[in-house]
Enzyme design. Structure first.
Site, PDB file in Angstrom:
ATOM      1  N   ASP A  50     -16.139  15.558  20.492  1.00 20.44           N
ATOM      2  CA  ASP A  50     -14.819  15.473  21.133  1.00 20.44           C
ATOM      3  C   ASP A  50     -13.852  14.901  20.111  1.00 20.44           C
ATOM      4  O   ASP A  50     -14.209  14.010  19.327  1.00 20.44           O
ATOM      5  CB  ASP A  50     -14.925  14.565  22.357  1.00 20.44           C
ATOM      6  CG  ASP A  50     -13.694  14.660  23.236  1.00 20.44           C
ATOM      7  OD1 ASP A  50     -12.747  15.390  22.838  1.00 20.44           O
ATOM      8  OD2 ASP A  50     -13.666  14.023  24.288  1.00 20.44           O
ATOM      9  N   ASN A  85      -0.871  15.271  21.519  1.00 17.58           N
ATOM     10  CA  ASN A  85      -0.019  16.085  22.396  1.00 17.58           C
ATOM     11  C   ASN A  85       1.218  15.296  22.802  1.00 17.58           C
ATOM     12  O   ASN A  85       2.331  15.851  22.880  1.00 17.58           O
ATOM     13  CB  ASN A  85      -0.785  16.517  23.646  1.00 17.58           C
ATOM     14  CG  ASN A  85      -1.782  17.636  23.333  1.00 17.58           C
ATOM     15  OD1 ASN A  85      -1.563  18.399  22.402  1.00 17.58           O
ATOM     16  ND2 ASN A  85      -2.868  17.700  24.111  1.00 17.58           N
ATOM     17  N   ASP A 123      -2.398  22.505  19.869  1.00 17.84           N
ATOM     18  CA  ASP A 123      -3.051  23.822  19.727  1.00 17.84           C
ATOM     19  C   ASP A 123      -3.397  24.102  18.269  1.00 17.84           C
ATOM     20  O   ASP A 123      -4.458  24.661  17.966  1.00 17.84           O
ATOM     21  CB  ASP A 123      -2.136  24.918  20.255  1.00 17.84           C
ATOM     22  CG  ASP A 123      -1.957  24.850  21.766  1.00 17.84           C
ATOM     23  OD1 ASP A 123      -2.763  24.182  22.427  1.00 17.84           O
ATOM     24  OD2 ASP A 123      -1.013  25.505  22.282  1.00 17.84           O
ATOM     25  N   GLU A 127     -10.531  19.336  24.617  1.00 21.70           N
ATOM     26  CA  GLU A 127     -10.724  19.090  23.204  1.00 21.70           C
ATOM     27  C   GLU A 127     -12.189  18.840  22.889  1.00 21.70           C
ATOM     28  O   GLU A 127     -12.532  18.274  21.863  1.00 21.70           O
ATOM     29  CB  GLU A 127      -9.881  17.875  22.751  1.00 21.70           C
ATOM     30  CG  GLU A 127     -10.340  16.535  23.266  1.00 21.70           C
ATOM     31  CD  GLU A 127      -9.817  16.216  24.666  1.00 21.70           C
ATOM     32  OE1 GLU A 127      -9.995  15.092  25.113  1.00 21.70           O
ATOM     33  OE2 GLU A 127      -9.218  17.115  25.317  1.00 21.70           O
TER      34      GLU A 127
END
Length: 554
Positions: free
Chosen positions: A428, A436, A445, A471
């Site tokens: 992860d 973000n 992204d 993620e």
């Protein structure tokens, strides 16, 4: 990352195109074979038609010539009967008396009754004695004169309007001749008689040259008709092993040509040519066909074919040639048909229509193939895109969660079957939510796409990877032990750390990830979900231990 699933999908995608191609090839071959079959049937019908036309002409010409030959044999039998049973009448005695009175003259003529008989024309005894082929045997001379007189009566009564010959005559070795065409008593009788006895149709009837005593044919010119070419049929007159003379008939080329033209169907294309046995042109239905039509080699091929049968056909370049031997004449009828004439004819028009229909059908078939091929390609392309979207994450281009779990379970089952180890790496991204929040979802992204690229380059060909969460990623390594999987995870982690990602102009970002690793050999378990749960628990432990690390225990 090629898998059995990919191969199966690829095989399924290729089948529609292959099926379409096979179907169109089969249809094209069937249409071509059917058209070819119709062309073969049409060609056979054309050949049969040409044979029938020429066969009818040959039969008709044979019938007319045979009628004339039958008359010639009738005349010979009549004279033989008269020689066997001579009769003495006032006319025969008068003829013998006149002969005895005139036989010393250089030329003479006996005219007894111009309404009932033909004149007897002759030359002197001296001229007869000067030629070894001629002889006046007193023992048979007068009986032959009586027989010739009876022939003159028959010739006077004969109706030649329905026959092809224009002249019938008897030439005697005794120095005289009788002809169905009247001749004046002049010096011309001498040259005419010697022309008769010097021609091959007379000399070749010597017993040494004509043992069978059958009909002989000759193609020559006639000076008495201005050099016009004639065909002469002749038979010898024999009685009691003695050769008396020759009975003959002359046929003009013009009459034979007129006959051929009259019996040839008006709509029939092509030319009819009559050849003698030496392949000299006698006549043709077209004036321009009198010139040589065939090379010596082609004539040799025709002659070779004629040895195998009385009828046949052969092709010379664009010419179709049909031949038919004649029974009553020592020659052959040949019909030539050029390609242009064939095209203009009925069979040619049908062939053109058939070829155009085949071409039109082929073009329509080709157009349909192009349209359907494009539709199939579009369908396959759409199917491929749908299949890809159903199995792959559009952002990272890795397997999505559903497809990844399906592939991972298949790999686990295969490793269990072959008793091979299998390992699972679950990782992860650290602090991804802050990325973000700080830089926006576009930056997030870009980070995910970058991470997927690093994973793809780090894996072996048989390994698979998938995005199983926002993620969160998972990697399956068939054949790898726990230690080997840990090394792979550590190598990926280090690549993350050493890679600086450009987020926007002047702004870069370091990313890190926490890894959890599990392997089947720890507890001999091959259940993927169990292995993934263990790896996820160790991932959580790595996060609790400070993030940016690999955990293979606990």
């Amino acid at each position: 990352m090629s898998t059995d699933r990919n191969q199966q999908q690829t095989g399924i995608i290729k089948k529609p195109r292959r099926v379409v191609n096979i179907c169109f090839i089969v249809v094209f071959l069937c249409s071509t074979l059917l058209t070819w079959r119709e062309m073969v049937v049409l060609e056979n019908a054309y050949i049969a038609s040409q044979r029938n036309v020429l066969g009818n002409l040959a039969t008709s010409l044979d019938r007319h010539l045979q009628h004339s030959i039958d008359n010639l044999f009738f005349y010979r039998n009549t004279m033989r009967y008269a020689l066997q049973y001579p009769i003495s009448t006032d006319k025969s005695r008068q003829a013998i008396t006149e002969f005895n009175n005139k036989r010393g003259l250089t030329h003479w003529q006996i005219r007894l009754d111009t309404d009932r008989s033909m004149p007897i024309n002759g030359v002197s005894d001296t001229m007869v004695e000067s030629d070894s082929l001629l002889i006046r045997d007193e023992a048979t001379l007068y009986n032959e004169l009586s027989a010739a007189l009876e022939l003159s009566y028959i010739l006077q009564l004969s109706d030649t309007r329905k026959t092809l010959q224009f002249r019938t005559y008897y030439v005697s070795r005794a120095g005289y001749f009788i002809s169905s065409m009247l001749s004046p008593n002049s010096d011309a009788l001498i040259s005419r008689y010697y022309r008769h006895i010097s021609r091959s149709y007379f000399t070749h009837h010597d017993k040494r040259q004509n043992h069978g005593r059958g009909v002989r044919w000759e193609h020559s010119s006639d000076p008495s008709r201005g050099g016009e070419e004639v065909i002469t049929a002749s038979v010898p007159l024999d009685y009691n092993n003695r050769w008396y003379g020759v009975l003959a008939m002359d046929f003009t080329i013009a009459a034979m040509n007129k006959f051929l033209v009259s019996v040839l169907p008006e709509e029939e294309e092509g030319a009819i040519i009559l050849y003698d046995k030496k392949f000299n042109v006698i006549t043709a239905t077209r004036p321009d066909e009198d010139k040589p039509l065939f090379t010596p080699g082609q004539l040799a091929q025709i002659a070779q074919g004629m040895e195998k049968g009385n009828t046949g056909e052969i092709r010379f370049n664009s010419n179709f040639v049909t031949w038919s031997k004649l029974n009553a004449f020592d020659g052959v009828l040949i019909k030539t048909h050029t390609l242009d004439e064939t095209v203009r004819g009925e069979f040619g028009r049908i062939s053109i229509v058939l070829a155009l229909l085949w071409l039109l059908f082929t073009l329509m078939l080709l157009g349909s193939w192009i349209v359907i091929h494009r539709l199939v390609n579009n369908m396959m392309s759409l199917q491929s895109r749908l299949a890809w979207r159903a199995n792959y994450d559009t952002l990272t281009r890795l397997y999505n969660r559903g497809a990844f779990f399906e592939q991972a379970q298949a790999l686990a089952a295969r490793c269990k079957l072959h008793d091979q180890p299998i390992s699972v790496i679950q990782f992860d991204l650290d602090y991804f939510k802050s990325i973000n929040d700080r830089f926006g979802h576009d930056a997030g992204d870009r980070v995910l796409s970058h991470v997927a690229g690093i994973i793809s380059h780090a894996l072996r060909g048989e390994d698979i990877a998938g995005r199983v969460g926002g993620e969160e990623f998972c990697v399956v390594l068939p054949g790898a032990t726990l230690a080997q999987a840990g090394d792979v995870a550590e190598r990926v982690r280090e690549r993350f750390n050493h890679k600086e990602l450009l987020i926007r102009n002047g702004t870069t970002l370091h990313i890190s990830a926490s890894f959890g690793v599990s392997a089947s050999r720890e507890d001999n378990g091959y259940d993927f979900e169990c292995l993934q749960t263990i790896a996820d628990r160790r991932l959580y432990k790595a996060k609790q231990s400070g993030r940016n690390r690999v955990c293979t225990r606990g």
